[in-house]
Design an enzyme around this catalytic site. Structure first.
Site, PDB file in Angstrom:
ATOM      1  N   ARG A 252      10.956  -1.603  11.507  1.00  0.00           N
ATOM      2  CA  ARG A 252       9.702  -0.985  12.334  1.00  0.00           C
ATOM      3  C   ARG A 252      10.083  -1.842  13.480  1.00  0.00           C
ATOM      4  O   ARG A 252      10.268  -3.067  13.505  1.00  0.00           O
ATOM      5  CB  ARG A 252       8.429  -1.009  11.590  1.00  0.00           C
ATOM      6  CG  ARG A 252       8.640   0.050  10.585  1.00  0.00           C
ATOM      7  CD  ARG A 252       7.443   0.260   9.657  1.00  0.00           C
ATOM      8  NE  ARG A 252       6.172  -0.615  10.025  1.00  0.00           N
ATOM      9  CZ  ARG A 252       5.065  -0.602   9.288  1.00  0.00           C
ATOM     10  NH1 ARG A 252       4.938   0.142   8.133  1.00  0.00           N
ATOM     11  NH2 ARG A 252       4.027  -1.137   9.483  1.00  0.00           N
TER      12      ARG A 252
ATOM     13  N   LYS B 270       0.771  -1.352   0.188  1.00  0.00           N
ATOM     14  CA  LYS B 270      -0.065  -0.094  -0.106  1.00  0.00           C
ATOM     15  C   LYS B 270       0.855   1.334  -0.073  1.00  0.00           C
ATOM     16  O   LYS B 270       0.496   2.121  -0.759  1.00  0.00           O
ATOM     17  CB  LYS B 270      -0.800   0.186   1.245  1.00  0.00           C
ATOM     18  CG  LYS B 270      -1.825  -1.113   1.265  1.00  0.00           C
ATOM     19  CD  LYS B 270      -2.853  -0.921   2.690  1.00  0.00           C
ATOM     20  CE  LYS B 270      -1.903  -0.945   3.791  1.00  0.00           C
ATOM     21  NZ  LYS B 270      -1.383  -2.467   4.072  1.00  0.00           N
TER      22      LYS B 270
ATOM     23  N   ARG C  21      11.703  -5.609   4.630  1.00  0.00           N
ATOM     24  CA  ARG C  21      11.486  -4.409   4.425  1.00  0.00           C
ATOM     25  C   ARG C  21      12.484  -3.448   5.243  1.00  0.00           C
ATOM     26  O   ARG C  21      13.024  -3.846   6.124  1.00  0.00           O
ATOM     27  CB  ARG C  21      10.142  -3.786   4.697  1.00  0.00           C
ATOM     28  CG  ARG C  21       9.741  -2.262   4.902  1.00  0.00           C
ATOM     29  CD  ARG C  21       8.423  -1.808   5.078  1.00  0.00           C
ATOM     30  NE  ARG C  21       7.890  -2.602   6.231  1.00  0.00           N
ATOM     31  CZ  ARG C  21       6.509  -2.666   6.350  1.00  0.00           C
ATOM     32  NH1 ARG C  21       5.748  -2.035   5.410  1.00  0.00           N
ATOM     33  NH2 ARG C  21       5.906  -3.352   7.439  1.00  0.00           N
TER      34      ARG C  21
ATOM     35  N   ARG D 290      -9.894   0.460   8.540  1.00  0.00           N
ATOM     36  CA  ARG D 290      -9.269  -0.821   8.714  1.00  0.00           C
ATOM     37  C   ARG D 290     -10.490  -1.622   9.374  1.00  0.00           C
ATOM     38  O   ARG D 290     -10.129  -2.651   9.753  1.00  0.00           O
ATOM     39  CB  ARG D 290      -8.165  -0.486   9.595  1.00  0.00           C
ATOM     40  CG  ARG D 290      -6.644  -0.937   9.032  1.00  0.00           C
ATOM     41  CD  ARG D 290      -5.919  -0.516   9.896  1.00  0.00           C
ATOM     42  NE  ARG D 290      -4.593  -1.547   9.928  1.00  0.00           N
ATOM     43  CZ  ARG D 290      -3.645  -0.839   8.989  1.00  0.00           C
ATOM     44  NH1 ARG D 290      -3.463   0.129   8.526  1.00  0.00           N
ATOM     45  NH2 ARG D 290      -2.584  -1.599   9.151  1.00  0.00           N
TER      46      ARG D 290
ATOM     47  N   ARG E  87      -0.466  -9.100  13.046  1.00  0.00           N
ATOM     48  CA  ARG E  87      -0.928  -8.237  12.337  1.00  0.00           C
ATOM     49  C   ARG E  87      -1.816  -8.853  11.015  1.00  0.00           C
ATOM     50  O   ARG E  87      -2.979  -8.548  10.713  1.00  0.00           O
ATOM     51  CB  ARG E  87       0.333  -7.296  11.585  1.00  0.00           C
ATOM     52  CG  ARG E  87       0.590  -6.158  12.585  1.00  0.00           C
ATOM     53  CD  ARG E  87       1.926  -5.488  12.141  1.00  0.00           C
ATOM     54  NE  ARG E  87       2.059  -5.201  10.814  1.00  0.00           N
ATOM     55  CZ  ARG E  87       3.117  -5.041  10.054  1.00  0.00           C
ATOM     56  NH1 ARG E  87       4.413  -5.552  10.787  1.00  0.00           N
ATOM     57  NH2 ARG E  87       3.134  -4.281   9.022  1.00  0.00           N
TER      58      ARG E  87
HETATM   59  P1  AP5 Z   1       4.855  -1.656   1.697  1.00  0.00           P
HETATM   60  O1  AP5 Z   1       4.482  -0.764   0.629  1.00  0.00           O
HETATM   61  O2  AP5 Z   1       5.773  -0.806   2.994  1.00  0.00           O
HETATM   62  O3  AP5 Z   1       3.714  -2.425   2.230  1.00  0.00           O
HETATM   63  P2  AP5 Z   1       2.285  -1.860   3.122  1.00  0.00           P
HETATM   64  O4  AP5 Z   1       1.098  -2.529   2.614  1.00  0.00           O
HETATM   65  O5  AP5 Z   1       2.133  -0.282   3.156  1.00  0.00           O
HETATM   66  O6  AP5 Z   1       2.681  -2.521   4.367  1.00  0.00           O
HETATM   67  P3  AP5 Z   1       2.682  -2.086   5.897  1.00  0.00           P
HETATM   68  O7  AP5 Z   1       3.053  -2.904   6.845  1.00  0.00           O
HETATM   69  O8  AP5 Z   1       3.148  -0.427   6.236  1.00  0.00           O
HETATM   70  O9  AP5 Z   1       1.020  -2.020   5.985  1.00  0.00           O
HETATM   71  P4  AP5 Z   1       0.297  -2.196   7.627  1.00  0.00           P
HETATM   72  O10 AP5 Z   1      -0.766  -2.008   7.130  1.00  0.00           O
HETATM   73  O11 AP5 Z   1       0.637  -3.261   8.552  1.00  0.00           O
HETATM   74  O12 AP5 Z   1       0.929  -1.000   8.316  1.00  0.00           O
HETATM   75  P5  AP5 Z   1       0.637   0.364   8.692  1.00  0.00           P
HETATM   76  O13 AP5 Z   1       1.579   1.403   8.643  1.00  0.00           O
HETATM   77  O14 AP5 Z   1      -0.639   0.795   7.920  1.00  0.00           O
HETATM   78  O15 AP5 Z   1       5.587  -2.637   1.083  1.00  0.00           O
HETATM   79  C1  AP5 Z   1       6.146  -3.879   2.062  1.00  0.00           C
HETATM   80  C2  AP5 Z   1       7.566  -4.244   1.557  1.00  0.00           C
HETATM   81  O16 AP5 Z   1       7.500  -4.770   0.094  1.00  0.00           O
HETATM   82  C3  AP5 Z   1       8.489  -3.152   1.396  1.00  0.00           C
HETATM   83  O17 AP5 Z   1       9.958  -3.603   1.674  1.00  0.00           O
HETATM   84  C4  AP5 Z   1       8.405  -2.937  -0.122  1.00  0.00           C
HETATM   85  O18 AP5 Z   1       9.851  -2.272  -0.670  1.00  0.00           O
HETATM   86  C5  AP5 Z   1       8.196  -4.242  -0.874  1.00  0.00           C
HETATM   87  N1  AP5 Z   1       7.325  -3.931  -1.920  1.00  0.00           N
HETATM   88  C6  AP5 Z   1       6.195  -3.388  -2.115  1.00  0.00           C
HETATM   89  N2  AP5 Z   1       5.906  -3.612  -3.332  1.00  0.00           N
HETATM   90  C7  AP5 Z   1       6.704  -4.623  -3.939  1.00  0.00           C
HETATM   91  C8  AP5 Z   1       6.676  -5.365  -5.125  1.00  0.00           C
HETATM   92  N3  AP5 Z   1       5.659  -5.169  -6.150  1.00  0.00           N
HETATM   93  N4  AP5 Z   1       7.572  -6.043  -5.490  1.00  0.00           N
HETATM   94  C9  AP5 Z   1       8.811  -6.214  -4.600  1.00  0.00           C
HETATM   95  N5  AP5 Z   1       8.758  -5.705  -3.437  1.00  0.00           N
HETATM   96  C10 AP5 Z   1       7.813  -4.853  -2.973  1.00  0.00           C
HETATM   97  O19 AP5 Z   1       0.207   0.180  10.277  1.00  0.00           O
HETATM   98  C11 AP5 Z   1       0.736   0.076  11.335  1.00  0.00           C
HETATM   99  C12 AP5 Z   1       0.269  -0.081  12.521  1.00  0.00           C
HETATM  100  O20 AP5 Z   1      -0.461   1.119  12.672  1.00  0.00           O
HETATM  101  C13 AP5 Z   1      -1.030  -1.058  12.522  1.00  0.00           C
HETATM  102  O21 AP5 Z   1      -0.656  -2.405  12.753  1.00  0.00           O
HETATM  103  C14 AP5 Z   1      -1.989  -0.489  13.580  1.00  0.00           C
HETATM  104  O22 AP5 Z   1      -1.387  -0.755  14.860  1.00  0.00           O
HETATM  105  C15 AP5 Z   1      -1.846   1.034  13.360  1.00  0.00           C
HETATM  106  N6  AP5 Z   1      -2.969   1.529  12.533  1.00  0.00           N
HETATM  107  C16 AP5 Z   1      -2.645   2.346  11.348  1.00  0.00           C
HETATM  108  N7  AP5 Z   1      -3.757   2.599  10.594  1.00  0.00           N
HETATM  109  C17 AP5 Z   1      -4.853   2.157  11.645  1.00  0.00           C
HETATM  110  C18 AP5 Z   1      -6.116   2.392  11.521  1.00  0.00           C
HETATM  111  N8  AP5 Z   1      -6.582   2.735  10.576  1.00  0.00           N
HETATM  112  N9  AP5 Z   1      -6.839   1.621  12.581  1.00  0.00           N
HETATM  113  C19 AP5 Z   1      -6.239   1.027  13.690  1.00  0.00           C
HETATM  114  N10 AP5 Z   1      -4.908   0.896  13.683  1.00  0.00           N
HETATM  115  C20 AP5 Z   1      -4.198   1.498  12.656  1.00  0.00           C
END
Ligand code: AP5
Length: 215
Positions: A162, A13, A127, A88, A173
């Protein structure tokens, strides 16, 4: 554009959102990035969110809605936005629907990024993220590495893993995603807003999203 990106942790994402902002100046709104910034800055929100995030659990809906009500009313959102990691839960999605109605904003569509689980696990353990809260560039030691000394190519700050990238937190997660977030796929399908993309290549996904937007 006014879109939501849905997808499991590690689905890409953040990577897709950053590529889309380069295209038309729409802002990326990542609740994860905002929360990590708040933890680092030691704000009240950060203090309340940290224990949930480190365990891989979701932050309570009320805190997230407080944050998003403020963020979506800011002027830069008028140019367009990409919601990354929000909503979410079903209560967040229904609250967002009311909020957008009040702000007289209509969404283009909701993108669901579909990635096989084994690919996700591999991406999350490899990552690296820029430690500068203003940058937060995303790297991958296999597919898109930072500089050889581990520094960010954009701003030169160290890249890090992270706090929620331990094996236990990643597992939790993914379970939390299945239980609380994946029901949003059916919700947005019923609303007629869902568009599904097999997201193995981020560049191809971005091209497909632009095509759907008619751009
Ligand atoms: P990346 O782009 O970082 O993936 P992502 O889907 O953004 O993964 P996240 O781990 O950031 O998502 P998440 O939903 O767990 O975390 P968030 O920060 O939202 O890609 C991943 C890896 O793959 C990278 O190394 C990238 O380079 C690689 N990659 C990507 N595309 C690729 C491709 N095509 N080919 C090869 N490699 C590739 O949330 C974190 C925490 O915050 C949650 O656990 C929760 O506690 C809290 N939180 C956030 N939002 C909310 C909400 N709305 N409600 C409640 N709690 C929340």
């Amino acid at each position: 554009m006014k879109i939501i990106l849905l997808g499991a942790p590690g689905a890409g994402k953040g990577t897709v959102a950053k590529l889309l902002t380069e295209f038309d100046g729409s802002v990326q709104i990542s609740t994860g990035d905002i929360l990590r910034g708040a933890v680092k800055a030691g704000t009240r929100l950060g203090g309340q969110a940290k224990k949930y995030m480190d365990a891989g659990d979701l932050v309570p809906d009320e805190l997230i809605m407080e944050l998003m009500r403020e963020r979506l009313a800011q002027n830069d959102c008028r140019r367009g936005f990409i919601l990354d990691g929000f909503p979410r839960t079903i209560p967040q999605a229904t609250a967002l629907k009311g909020l957008l109605r009040d702000l007289q904003i209509s969404l283009d569509f909701v993108v669901s990024l579909e990635v096989p689980r084994e690919v996700i696990l591999d991406r999350l353990t490899t990552r690296r993220t820029c430690s500068n809260p203003e940058c937060q560039e995303i790297y991958n030691i296999k597919s898109n590495p930072p500089q050889p000394d581990g520094k960010c190519k954009k701003c030169g700050s160290p890249t890090i893993q992270r706090d929620d990238e331990t094996e236990a937190a990643i597992q939790y997660r993914l379970e939390t995603y299945e239980k609380k977030t994946s029901p949003l796929i059916a919700y947005y399908r019923q609303e007629g807003l869902l568009r599904e993309f097999s997201s193995v290549s981020s560049v191809e996904t971005v091209a497909a999203i632009k095509k759907q937007l008619g751009k």
